[in-house]
Design an enzyme around this catalytic site. Structure first.
Site, PDB file in Angstrom:
ATOM      1  N   GLU A  67     -11.417  -1.541  -1.071  1.00 46.85           N
ATOM      2  CA  GLU A  67     -12.134  -2.403  -0.105  1.00 46.85           C
ATOM      3  C   GLU A  67     -11.322  -2.669   1.163  1.00 46.85           C
ATOM      4  OE1 GLU A  67     -14.998  -3.915   0.789  1.00 46.85           O
ATOM      5  OE2 GLU A  67     -15.863  -2.599  -0.709  1.00 46.85           O
ATOM      6  N   HIS A  71      -9.230  -0.577   2.712  1.00 49.62           N
ATOM      7  CA  HIS A  71      -9.441   0.568   3.606  1.00 49.62           C
ATOM      8  C   HIS A  71     -10.860   0.550   4.172  1.00 49.62           C
ATOM      9  CE1 HIS A  71      -6.402   2.356   0.694  1.00 49.62           C
ATOM     10  NE2 HIS A  71      -5.786   2.451   1.857  1.00 49.62           N
ATOM     11  N   GLN A  73       7.759   9.140   3.731  1.00 54.44           N
ATOM     12  CA  GLN A  73       7.947   7.694   3.694  1.00 54.44           C
ATOM     13  C   GLN A  73       8.332   7.165   2.315  1.00 54.44           C
ATOM     14  OE1 GLN A  73       3.765   7.077   5.042  1.00 54.44           O
ATOM     15  NE2 GLN A  73       3.778   5.300   3.698  1.00 54.44           N
TER      16      GLN A  73
HETATM   17  O1  PAF Z   1      -0.371   2.311   5.013  1.00 59.07           O
HETATM   18  C1  PAF Z   1      -0.405   3.492   4.597  1.00 59.07           C
HETATM   19  O2  PAF Z   1      -1.188   3.863   3.714  1.00 59.07           O
HETATM   20  C2  PAF Z   1       0.602   4.491   5.162  1.00 59.07           C
HETATM   21  O3  PAF Z   1       1.837   3.908   5.385  1.00 59.07           O
HETATM   22  C3  PAF Z   1       0.093   5.225   6.411  1.00 59.07           C
HETATM   23  C4  PAF Z   1      -0.087   4.253   7.577  1.00 59.07           C
HETATM   24  C5  PAF Z   1      -1.204   5.918   6.108  1.00 59.07           C
HETATM   25  C6  PAF Z   1       1.121   6.283   6.839  1.00 59.07           C
HETATM   26  O4  PAF Z   1       1.306   7.242   5.858  1.00 59.07           O
END
Ligand code: PAF
Length: 280
Positions: free
Chosen positions: A34, A36, A60
Protein backbone atom coordinates in the site's frame (compact mmCIF):
# COMPACT_ATOMS: atom_id res chain seq x y z
CA UNK A 1 1.25 -1.42 -19.75
CA UNK A 2 4.65 -2.55 -20.90
CA UNK A 3 7.45 -4.13 -18.88
CA UNK A 4 10.69 -2.87 -20.34
CA UNK A 5 14.43 -3.27 -19.97
CA UNK A 6 16.86 -0.35 -20.12
CA UNK A 7 16.98 0.43 -23.86
CA UNK A 8 13.23 0.14 -24.44
CA UNK A 9 12.31 2.09 -21.30
CA UNK A 10 14.70 4.94 -22.13
CA UNK A 11 13.39 5.12 -25.72
CA UNK A 12 9.76 5.06 -24.58
CA UNK A 13 10.33 7.81 -22.00
CA UNK A 14 12.20 9.90 -24.60
CA UNK A 15 9.28 9.53 -27.04
CA UNK A 16 6.83 10.64 -24.31
CA UNK A 17 8.96 13.70 -23.55
CA UNK A 18 9.09 14.55 -27.24
CA UNK A 19 5.30 14.52 -27.30
CA UNK A 20 5.35 17.02 -24.42
CA UNK A 21 4.01 14.51 -21.87
CA UNK A 22 5.08 14.81 -18.23
CA UNK A 23 6.57 11.74 -16.55
CA UNK A 24 6.26 10.64 -12.93
CA UNK A 25 8.60 7.93 -11.63
CA UNK A 26 8.11 5.76 -8.57
CA UNK A 27 11.38 3.93 -7.89
CA UNK A 28 10.88 0.63 -6.02
CA UNK A 29 12.55 -2.66 -5.31
CA UNK A 30 9.28 -4.49 -5.96
CA UNK A 31 7.15 -6.55 -3.57
CA UNK A 32 4.73 -3.66 -3.78
CA UNK A 33 2.47 -2.77 -0.86
CA UNK A 34 0.00 0.00 0.00
CA UNK A 35 2.89 2.39 0.66
CA UNK A 36 4.15 2.03 -2.91
CA UNK A 37 0.61 2.19 -4.26
CA UNK A 38 0.05 5.52 -2.52
CA UNK A 39 3.15 6.87 -4.34
CA UNK A 40 1.92 5.46 -7.65
CA UNK A 41 -1.55 6.97 -7.17
CA UNK A 42 -0.05 10.38 -6.44
CA UNK A 43 2.18 10.07 -9.52
CA UNK A 44 -0.88 9.09 -11.56
CA UNK A 45 -2.69 12.27 -10.43
CA UNK A 46 0.20 14.60 -11.21
CA UNK A 47 1.66 13.29 -14.49
CA UNK A 48 0.67 12.28 -18.01
CA UNK A 49 2.72 9.10 -17.85
CA UNK A 50 3.70 6.97 -14.85
CA UNK A 51 6.71 4.69 -14.68
CA UNK A 52 7.38 2.30 -11.79
CA UNK A 53 10.91 0.94 -11.63
CA UNK A 54 11.34 -2.46 -10.04
CA UNK A 55 14.94 -3.33 -9.37
CA UNK A 56 16.46 -4.95 -6.29
CA UNK A 57 19.61 -2.88 -6.33
CA UNK A 58 22.62 -4.96 -5.23
CA UNK A 59 24.74 -1.83 -4.77
CA UNK A 60 22.72 -0.64 -1.77
CA UNK A 61 23.08 -3.89 0.21
CA UNK A 62 26.10 -4.52 2.43
CA UNK A 63 27.93 -7.88 2.22
CA UNK A 64 26.11 -9.37 5.22
CA UNK A 65 22.71 -7.87 4.44
CA UNK A 66 19.51 -9.39 3.06
CA UNK A 67 19.98 -9.05 -0.75
CA UNK A 68 19.36 -12.78 -1.35
CA UNK A 69 16.31 -13.01 0.83
CA UNK A 70 14.80 -9.70 -0.35
CA UNK A 71 11.26 -10.65 -1.53
CA UNK A 72 10.60 -10.68 -5.29
CA UNK A 73 7.28 -11.23 -7.10
CA UNK A 74 7.15 -9.52 -10.50
CA UNK A 75 3.88 -11.12 -11.58
CA UNK A 76 1.98 -9.83 -8.55
CA UNK A 77 3.69 -6.42 -8.82
CA UNK A 78 2.74 -6.16 -12.50
CA UNK A 79 -0.92 -6.91 -11.72
CA UNK A 80 -0.96 -4.20 -9.02
CA UNK A 81 0.70 -1.70 -11.36
CA UNK A 82 -1.73 -2.47 -14.16
CA UNK A 83 -4.65 -1.94 -11.78
CA UNK A 84 -3.16 1.38 -10.59
CA UNK A 85 -2.91 2.70 -14.16
CA UNK A 86 0.87 2.53 -14.52
CA UNK A 87 2.05 3.05 -18.10
CA UNK A 88 5.36 1.23 -17.91
CA UNK A 89 7.33 -0.92 -15.48
CA UNK A 90 11.05 -0.45 -15.85
CA UNK A 91 12.55 -3.80 -14.87
CA UNK A 92 16.23 -3.90 -15.76
CA UNK A 93 18.60 -6.77 -15.13
CA UNK A 94 21.57 -6.25 -12.78
CA UNK A 95 23.84 -6.55 -15.86
CA UNK A 96 22.00 -3.72 -17.60
CA UNK A 97 22.38 -1.46 -14.58
CA UNK A 98 25.91 -2.55 -13.68
CA UNK A 99 27.66 -3.78 -16.82
CA UNK A 100 31.13 -5.25 -16.59
CA UNK A 101 33.66 -2.59 -15.70
CA UNK A 102 31.13 -0.43 -13.84
CA UNK A 103 33.02 1.63 -11.27
CA UNK A 104 31.30 4.97 -10.73
CA UNK A 105 29.05 6.14 -7.94
CA UNK A 106 27.27 9.11 -6.41
CA UNK A 107 28.06 9.80 -2.78
CA UNK A 108 26.44 12.37 -0.55
CA UNK A 109 28.31 13.88 2.42
CA UNK A 110 27.34 14.15 6.09
CA UNK A 111 23.64 13.38 5.51
CA UNK A 112 24.60 9.84 4.53
CA UNK A 113 26.87 9.21 7.50
CA UNK A 114 24.32 9.46 10.26
CA UNK A 115 21.28 7.31 11.27
CA UNK A 116 21.15 4.32 8.85
CA UNK A 117 24.49 5.40 7.36
CA UNK A 118 26.31 4.48 10.59
CA UNK A 119 25.51 0.80 10.37
CA UNK A 120 25.13 0.77 6.56
CA UNK A 121 28.14 2.83 5.43
CA UNK A 122 27.80 2.11 1.70
CA UNK A 123 24.00 2.03 1.55
CA UNK A 124 23.27 5.58 0.45
CA UNK A 125 25.97 5.58 -2.22
CA UNK A 126 24.17 2.55 -3.62
CA UNK A 127 20.79 4.30 -3.39
CA UNK A 128 22.01 7.57 -4.92
CA UNK A 129 23.87 5.82 -7.71
CA UNK A 130 20.88 3.74 -8.76
CA UNK A 131 18.43 6.62 -8.39
CA UNK A 132 20.79 8.88 -10.37
CA UNK A 133 20.93 6.22 -13.09
CA UNK A 134 17.12 5.97 -13.13
CA UNK A 135 16.86 9.74 -13.48
CA UNK A 136 19.40 9.78 -16.33
CA UNK A 137 17.75 6.89 -18.16
CA UNK A 138 14.14 8.01 -17.80
CA UNK A 139 14.44 11.79 -17.20
CA UNK A 140 11.24 12.03 -15.13
CA UNK A 141 9.71 15.40 -14.20
CA UNK A 142 8.83 14.13 -10.72
CA UNK A 143 9.95 11.21 -8.58
CA UNK A 144 7.96 9.89 -5.63
CA UNK A 145 9.44 8.63 -2.35
CA UNK A 146 7.87 7.55 0.95
CA UNK A 147 8.48 9.34 4.22
CA UNK A 148 9.11 6.01 5.97
CA UNK A 149 12.60 6.25 4.51
CA UNK A 150 12.99 9.86 5.70
CA UNK A 151 16.78 9.88 5.42
CA UNK A 152 16.58 8.50 1.88
CA UNK A 153 14.19 11.27 0.76
CA UNK A 154 16.36 13.98 2.29
CA UNK A 155 19.51 12.58 0.67
CA UNK A 156 17.91 12.07 -2.75
CA UNK A 157 16.51 15.60 -2.68
CA UNK A 158 19.97 16.97 -1.78
CA UNK A 159 21.57 14.95 -4.58
CA UNK A 160 19.00 16.12 -7.15
CA UNK A 161 19.61 19.74 -6.14
CA UNK A 162 23.38 19.49 -5.85
CA UNK A 163 23.76 17.80 -9.22
CA UNK A 164 21.10 19.82 -11.09
CA UNK A 165 19.15 16.73 -12.01
CA UNK A 166 16.07 18.72 -12.95
CA UNK A 167 13.62 16.40 -11.22
CA UNK A 168 11.19 17.34 -8.47
CA UNK A 169 11.39 15.01 -5.47
CA UNK A 170 7.90 14.45 -4.05
CA UNK A 171 7.66 13.09 -0.52
CA UNK A 172 4.54 11.12 0.48
CA UNK A 173 3.31 10.17 3.98
CA UNK A 174 4.11 6.82 5.59
CA UNK A 175 1.34 4.28 5.11
CA UNK A 176 0.67 2.12 8.17
CA UNK A 177 -1.14 -1.09 9.03
CA UNK A 178 -4.28 -0.64 11.17
CA UNK A 179 -2.25 -1.13 14.35
CA UNK A 180 0.41 1.41 13.32
CA UNK A 181 3.22 -0.77 11.92
CA UNK A 182 4.74 1.05 8.92
CA UNK A 183 4.18 -0.85 5.67
CA UNK A 184 7.42 -2.37 4.40
CA UNK A 185 8.33 -5.12 1.96
CA UNK A 186 10.42 -6.62 4.77
CA UNK A 187 7.35 -7.15 7.01
CA UNK A 188 6.76 -10.31 4.99
CA UNK A 189 9.66 -11.94 6.88
CA UNK A 190 8.01 -11.52 10.29
CA UNK A 191 6.40 -14.60 11.87
CA UNK A 192 3.27 -14.10 14.01
CA UNK A 193 5.19 -13.46 17.24
CA UNK A 194 7.64 -11.11 15.52
CA UNK A 195 4.79 -9.25 13.86
CA UNK A 196 3.45 -8.49 17.35
CA UNK A 197 6.89 -7.43 18.60
CA UNK A 198 7.38 -5.20 15.55
CA UNK A 199 4.73 -2.89 16.89
CA UNK A 200 7.29 -1.66 19.43
CA UNK A 201 8.74 0.72 16.81
CA UNK A 202 5.48 2.60 16.38
CA UNK A 203 4.68 2.37 20.11
CA UNK A 204 8.02 3.92 21.01
CA UNK A 205 7.61 6.76 18.49
CA UNK A 206 4.00 7.39 19.56
CA UNK A 207 4.97 7.41 23.21
CA UNK A 208 7.72 9.94 22.48
CA UNK A 209 5.10 12.06 20.69
CA UNK A 210 2.85 11.91 23.77
CA UNK A 211 5.71 12.89 26.06
CA UNK A 212 6.62 15.86 23.88
CA UNK A 213 2.96 16.92 23.82
CA UNK A 214 3.02 16.75 27.63
CA UNK A 215 6.05 19.06 27.78
CA UNK A 216 9.13 16.79 27.55
CA UNK A 217 11.99 18.57 25.77
CA UNK A 218 15.17 16.67 26.69
CA UNK A 219 16.04 14.40 23.77
CA UNK A 220 18.42 12.18 25.79
CA UNK A 221 15.62 11.27 28.19
CA UNK A 222 13.22 10.69 25.29
CA UNK A 223 15.70 8.45 23.48
CA UNK A 224 16.27 6.47 26.70
CA UNK A 225 12.50 6.09 27.10
CA UNK A 226 12.09 4.83 23.51
CA UNK A 227 15.03 2.42 23.88
CA UNK A 228 13.60 1.02 27.14
CA UNK A 229 10.23 0.40 25.48
CA UNK A 230 11.84 -1.37 22.53
CA UNK A 231 14.28 -3.38 24.60
CA UNK A 232 11.43 -4.74 26.73
CA UNK A 233 10.40 -6.77 23.63
CA UNK A 234 12.29 -10.08 23.62
CA UNK A 235 12.92 -10.34 19.88
CA UNK A 236 13.79 -6.65 19.40
CA UNK A 237 17.29 -5.22 19.34
CA UNK A 238 18.00 -1.56 18.70
CA UNK A 239 20.26 -0.48 15.84
CA UNK A 240 19.69 3.20 16.60
CA UNK A 241 17.18 5.54 18.17
CA UNK A 242 17.85 9.21 17.51
CA UNK A 243 16.23 12.61 17.59
CA UNK A 244 17.65 14.90 14.91
CA UNK A 245 17.02 18.07 12.96
CA UNK A 246 14.63 17.13 10.11
CA UNK A 247 16.66 19.03 7.50
CA UNK A 248 20.32 18.59 8.46
CA UNK A 249 19.87 15.31 10.41
CA UNK A 250 22.22 16.76 13.04
CA UNK A 251 21.60 15.64 16.65
CA UNK A 252 19.33 17.87 18.76
CA UNK A 253 19.72 18.35 22.53
CA UNK A 254 16.55 20.21 23.48
CA UNK A 255 13.38 20.24 21.45
CA UNK A 256 12.61 23.82 20.54
CA UNK A 257 11.21 23.29 17.06
CA UNK A 258 10.10 20.39 14.90
CA UNK A 259 12.47 17.39 15.16
CA UNK A 260 12.67 13.97 13.55
CA UNK A 261 12.58 10.92 15.82
CA UNK A 262 14.00 8.04 13.79
CA UNK A 263 14.85 4.47 14.65
CA UNK A 264 16.02 1.17 13.25
CA UNK A 265 15.34 -2.05 15.11
CA UNK A 266 16.08 -5.69 14.39
CA UNK A 267 13.04 -7.88 15.00
CA UNK A 268 14.70 -11.29 14.94
CA UNK A 269 16.77 -11.11 11.74
CA UNK A 270 14.63 -8.45 10.08
CA UNK A 271 15.76 -4.85 10.28
CA UNK A 272 12.87 -2.37 10.29
CA UNK A 273 12.94 1.42 10.30
CA UNK A 274 10.38 4.06 11.16
CA UNK A 275 10.21 7.73 12.08
CA UNK A 276 7.87 10.54 13.08
CA UNK A 277 8.12 14.30 13.30
CA UNK A 278 7.76 15.61 16.85
CA UNK A 279 6.54 19.13 17.41
CA UNK A 280 6.82 21.00 20.70
O1 PAF B 1 13.33 2.75 -1.30
C1 PAF B 1 13.66 1.84 -2.09
O2 PAF B 1 12.94 0.86 -2.33
C2 PAF B 1 15.04 1.91 -2.74
O3 PAF B 1 15.99 2.41 -1.87
C3 PAF B 1 15.05 2.68 -4.07
C4 PAF B 1 14.71 4.15 -3.85
C5 PAF B 1 14.07 2.06 -5.02
C6 PAF B 1 16.45 2.61 -4.70
O4 PAF B 1 16.81 1.30 -4.99
Amino acid sequence: MKIAGAAEAAATAAAWRKEGLSIGLTPTMGCLHEGHLSLIRRARLENDRVIVSIFVNPMQFGPSEDLDRYPRDLERDAALCREAGVDMIFHPTPEEMYPEGFQSGISVGALAQTLCGKSRPTHFTGVCTVVGKLFNLLRPDRAYFGRKDAQQVIIVRRMARDLNMGVEIVECPTVREDDGLAKSSRNIHLDAAERKSALCLFKALSSAGEQVAAGARDTQALVRHMRDLIESEVSASVDYVEIVDPDSLAPVGRIEKKVLAALAVFIGKTRLIDNVLLEP
